[in-house]
Design a protein around this motif. Structure first.
Motif, short mmCIF file in Angstrom:
data_model
loop_
_atom_site.label_atom_id
_atom_site.label_comp_id
_atom_site.label_asym_id
_atom_site.label_seq_id
_atom_site.Cartn_x
_atom_site.Cartn_y
_atom_site.Cartn_z
N GLU A 64 0.92 -1.12 0.08
CA GLU A 64 -0.01 -0.14 -0.01
C GLU A 64 0.73 1.28 -0.15
N ASP A 83 -0.78 -4.33 3.47
CA ASP A 83 -0.78 -3.00 3.82
C ASP A 83 0.43 -3.15 5.22
N ASP A 86 -1.52 -0.57 8.88
CA ASP A 86 -3.14 -0.20 8.72
C ASP A 86 -3.43 0.71 9.80
N ARG A 223 -8.83 -0.58 0.07
CA ARG A 223 -7.91 -1.20 -1.01
C ARG A 223 -8.22 -2.75 -1.45
N GLU A 227 -6.13 -5.00 1.47
CA GLU A 227 -7.19 -4.78 2.87
C GLU A 227 -8.57 -5.84 2.53
MG MG Z 1 -4.77 0.40 5.20
#
Ligand code: MG
Ligand code: AHM
Length: 283
Positions: A64, A83, A86, A223, A227
């Motif tokens: 990400e 990610d 997050d 995303r 995610e």
């Molecule tokens: Mg995230």
């Protein structure tokens, strides 16, 4: 796959250490979604990249926090989409954050996801691992080692409602759905970190997490590769469901670009059925 899971365990301990000891401020860069990167985002991304770079079964990494695809080993089978941290903007108010990993074989699309993992950095470090045809496995770290706690199974119906997105920008059908659950006695549980919010619903038996399309973000915020699809896999493996606003399984998403987003709903069966009714989705 075990090598990948063992590497995730190692990076989890390192990222947790970084969260607890490093500067919580902003870096001077932006990520691909145009968001300012925190120093912790950059550091966590680096920890993960460094840990996977010598693992020959890993073909590529997609983060990400990076624009493109980072090629690693041509002979590798797996692309790891992640990610690194997050919910990182919650670190400075000392709320829980997480890392999410989707492990894909072949083209980057939902159907090709073969395993998922996430780490929750909270009062303890917890890890959930999922592979095909098995219940997700819940681990908790103690003295740097991850101990198996239990398999995760969602109940048919839960009590928790985690509605994301700016309410002012929700569609009327979404508001009706969220209000309907509260009218049935559901309790609000929304921290602003999808990892702890989805983890809570999984471990407390059920409920629903939603991040809908809104007037300002018609495709939602979350995303697909890093995610949405990894958590969709975990919810389905736990006996729940994960769909978009049209009723399509999130596992059927085919992102056109690595950073594409999707409206997303993750829940146990009762709440997803209620969502379909509120959105006029036929089964
Ligand atoms: Mg995230
Ligand atoms: P991030 O990847 O930039 O941290 O953003 C993702 C986070 C999710 O953890 C969370 O569900 C969502 O953003 C919260 O968004 P909002 O503040 O719009 O509710």
């Amino acid at each position: 796959m075990q090598t990948i899971f063992d590497t995730i365990k190692k990076v989890a301990i390192k990222i947790d250490h970084a969260i607890k000891t490093e500067d919580l401020g902003y870096s001077d860069s932006e990520n691909s979604s145009g968001e300012d990167q925190l120093k912790l985002d950059v550091k966590s991304d680096y920890i993960i990249e460094e840990a996977f770079q010598d693992i020959s079964i890993v073909k590529a990494l997609v983060s990400e926090e990076k624009e493109g695809i980072l090629a690693l080993h041509e002979e590798g089978n797996y692309t790891i989409c992640y990610d690194p941290l997050d919910g990182s903007s919650l670190a400075d108010v000392n709320l829980s954050v997480g890392s999410i990993f989707g492990i894909y074989e072949g083209e980057l699309k939902g159907e090709n996801l073969v395993a998922s993992a996430y780490v929750v950095y909270g009062p303890r470090i917890e890890l959930v691992l999922a592979v095909k045809d098995e219940k997700p496995q819940h681990y908790r770290a103690q003295d740097g080692l991850f101990n198996f706690i239990s398999e995760i199974t969602l109940d048919e119906k839960g009590k928790l409602n985690a509605p994301g997105g700016t309410q002012q920008n929700w569609a009327d059908s979404h508001k009706t759905f969220v209000d309907g659950l509260f009218a049935e006695g559901y309790r609000l549980r929304y921290s602003g970190g999808m990892v702890p919010d989805l983890h809570q619903i999984l471990l407390k038996g059920g409920g629903i997490f939603s991040y809908p399309g809104t007037t300002d973000k018609p495709n939602g915020k979350l995303r697909q590769l890093f995610e949405v699809i990894p958590f969709a896999f975990i919810y389905e493996q736990a006996g729940g469901q994960a769909i978009n606003n049209k009723g399509m399984r999130l596992m059927e998403l085919v992102p056109a670009h690595p950073h594409d987003t999707s409206p997303c709903f993750f829940g146990s069966n009762y709440e997803v059925a209620a969502l379909k009714t509120a959105y006029g989705i036929k089964n």
